[in-house]
Design a protein around this motif. Sequence first.
Motif, mmCIF file in Angstrom:
data_model
loop_
_atom_site.group_PDB
_atom_site.id
_atom_site.type_symbol
_atom_site.label_atom_id
_atom_site.label_comp_id
_atom_site.label_asym_id
_atom_site.label_seq_id
_atom_site.Cartn_x
_atom_site.Cartn_y
_atom_site.Cartn_z
ATOM 1 N N GLU A 40 0.721 -1.378 -0.073
ATOM 2 C CA GLU A 40 -0.081 -0.028 -0.010
ATOM 3 C C GLU A 40 0.875 1.097 0.164
ATOM 4 O OE1 GLU A 40 -2.748 -0.190 3.366
ATOM 5 O OE2 GLU A 40 -3.961 -2.098 2.332
ATOM 6 N N LEU A 41 2.024 1.011 0.835
ATOM 7 C CA LEU A 41 2.909 2.328 0.601
ATOM 8 C C LEU A 41 3.541 2.763 -0.544
ATOM 9 C CD1 LEU A 41 4.555 4.331 3.129
ATOM 10 C CD2 LEU A 41 6.213 2.800 2.632
ATOM 11 N N ARG A 42 3.737 1.619 -1.426
ATOM 12 C CA ARG A 42 4.357 1.821 -2.628
ATOM 13 C C ARG A 42 3.455 2.470 -3.624
ATOM 14 N NH1 ARG A 42 9.145 -1.366 -4.143
ATOM 15 N NH2 ARG A 42 9.056 -0.198 -6.207
ATOM 16 N N GLN A 43 2.104 2.448 -3.399
ATOM 17 C CA GLN A 43 1.211 2.955 -4.292
ATOM 18 C C GLN A 43 1.481 4.462 -4.372
ATOM 19 O OE1 GLN A 43 -2.653 1.617 -3.581
ATOM 20 N NE2 GLN A 43 -2.054 -0.533 -3.855
ATOM 21 N N ILE A 44 1.912 5.143 -3.225
ATOM 22 C CA ILE A 44 2.097 6.447 -3.040
ATOM 23 C C ILE A 44 3.493 6.831 -3.216
ATOM 24 C CG2 ILE A 44 2.023 8.505 -1.591
ATOM 25 C CD1 ILE A 44 -0.700 7.340 -2.513
ATOM 26 N N PHE A 45 4.596 5.989 -2.635
ATOM 27 C CA PHE A 45 5.789 5.865 -2.719
ATOM 28 C C PHE A 45 6.507 5.004 -3.597
ATOM 29 C CE2 PHE A 45 4.651 7.879 1.281
ATOM 30 C CZ PHE A 45 5.117 9.274 1.451
ATOM 31 N N ALA A 46 6.551 5.200 -5.001
ATOM 32 C CA ALA A 46 6.864 4.091 -5.799
ATOM 33 C C ALA A 46 8.426 3.760 -5.376
ATOM 34 C CB ALA A 46 6.450 4.368 -7.228
ATOM 35 N N SER A 47 9.153 4.776 -5.352
ATOM 36 C CA SER A 47 10.583 4.292 -5.331
ATOM 37 C C SER A 47 10.892 3.976 -3.681
ATOM 38 C CB SER A 47 11.403 5.689 -5.597
ATOM 39 O OG SER A 47 11.114 6.545 -4.561
ATOM 40 N N ALA A 48 10.113 3.757 -2.951
ATOM 41 C CA ALA A 48 10.614 3.055 -1.667
ATOM 42 C C ALA A 48 11.091 1.892 -1.547
ATOM 43 C CB ALA A 48 9.160 3.445 -0.599
ATOM 44 N N ASP A 49 11.859 1.437 -0.896
ATOM 45 C CA ASP A 49 12.706 0.122 -0.673
ATOM 46 C C ASP A 49 12.797 -0.457 0.709
ATOM 47 O OD1 ASP A 49 13.293 -0.531 -3.414
ATOM 48 O OD2 ASP A 49 14.815 1.045 -3.545
ATOM 49 N N VAL A 50 12.639 -1.743 0.751
ATOM 50 C CA VAL A 50 13.106 -2.120 2.305
ATOM 51 C C VAL A 50 14.293 -2.487 2.213
ATOM 52 C CG1 VAL A 50 12.186 -4.072 3.581
ATOM 53 C CG2 VAL A 50 10.365 -2.968 2.513
ATOM 54 N N VAL A 51 15.012 -2.296 3.253
ATOM 55 C CA VAL A 51 16.211 -2.539 3.514
ATOM 56 C C VAL A 51 16.579 -3.099 4.940
ATOM 57 C CG1 VAL A 51 18.834 -2.055 3.283
ATOM 58 C CG2 VAL A 51 17.168 -0.948 1.684
ATOM 59 N N GLY A 52 16.763 -4.239 5.077
ATOM 60 C CA GLY A 52 16.808 -4.738 6.537
ATOM 61 C C GLY A 52 15.430 -4.573 7.174
ATOM 62 N N ASN A 53 15.106 -4.002 8.272
ATOM 63 C CA ASN A 53 14.097 -3.433 9.017
ATOM 64 C C ASN A 53 13.387 -2.042 8.708
ATOM 65 O OD1 ASN A 53 13.985 -6.037 10.577
ATOM 66 N ND2 ASN A 53 15.437 -5.311 11.965
ATOM 67 N N PHE A 54 14.328 -1.464 7.703
ATOM 68 C CA PHE A 54 13.928 -0.115 7.531
ATOM 69 C C PHE A 54 13.341 0.153 5.869
ATOM 70 C CE2 PHE A 54 17.830 1.063 10.066
ATOM 71 C CZ PHE A 54 17.114 1.124 11.254
ATOM 72 N N THR A 55 12.493 1.307 5.949
ATOM 73 C CA THR A 55 12.101 1.712 4.746
ATOM 74 C C THR A 55 12.920 2.653 4.253
ATOM 75 O OG1 THR A 55 9.937 0.714 5.037
ATOM 76 C CG2 THR A 55 10.065 2.386 3.510
ATOM 77 N N VAL A 56 13.666 2.833 3.164
ATOM 78 C CA VAL A 56 14.337 3.775 2.482
ATOM 79 C C VAL A 56 13.631 4.500 1.392
ATOM 80 C CG1 VAL A 56 16.284 4.422 1.371
ATOM 81 C CG2 VAL A 56 16.630 2.612 2.967
ATOM 82 N N PHE A 57 13.342 5.917 1.838
ATOM 83 C CA PHE A 57 12.658 6.850 0.776
ATOM 84 C C PHE A 57 13.563 7.693 0.231
ATOM 85 C CE2 PHE A 57 9.831 5.656 4.292
ATOM 86 C CZ PHE A 57 8.467 5.427 3.623
#
Length: 99
Positions: A40-57
């Motif tokens: 759902e987050l990627r629908q708004i933030f298409a370039s977001a990535d999961v790295v480890g336990n974090f989300t990188v924007f």
Amino acid sequence: MRIISRRTLKKFWQKHARAKCGLLLWYNRLSEGDFSNFNELRQIFASADVVGNFTVFNICGNNYRLIAYLDYEEKIVFVRAVLTHTEYDKENWKNDDWF
């Protein structure tokens, strides 16, 4: 979603004024959102990535990186770091205990 803390964003944009507009846009979109999962987050933030336990924007066309821990169940976002692209590439942020 509740974001902890806006103060971290403000400290960064006071040092890097060009980041202010992008950080405020990120803050507004995320705080108004009601995301249940990463998809759902990627629908708004298409370039977001999961790295480890974090989300990188990517902020401001990938000039800056915002690293956050998202608790989708509690609807809380913990901002762990805001970095220039060069600082991000050094990968020191991966030393965070939450990583």
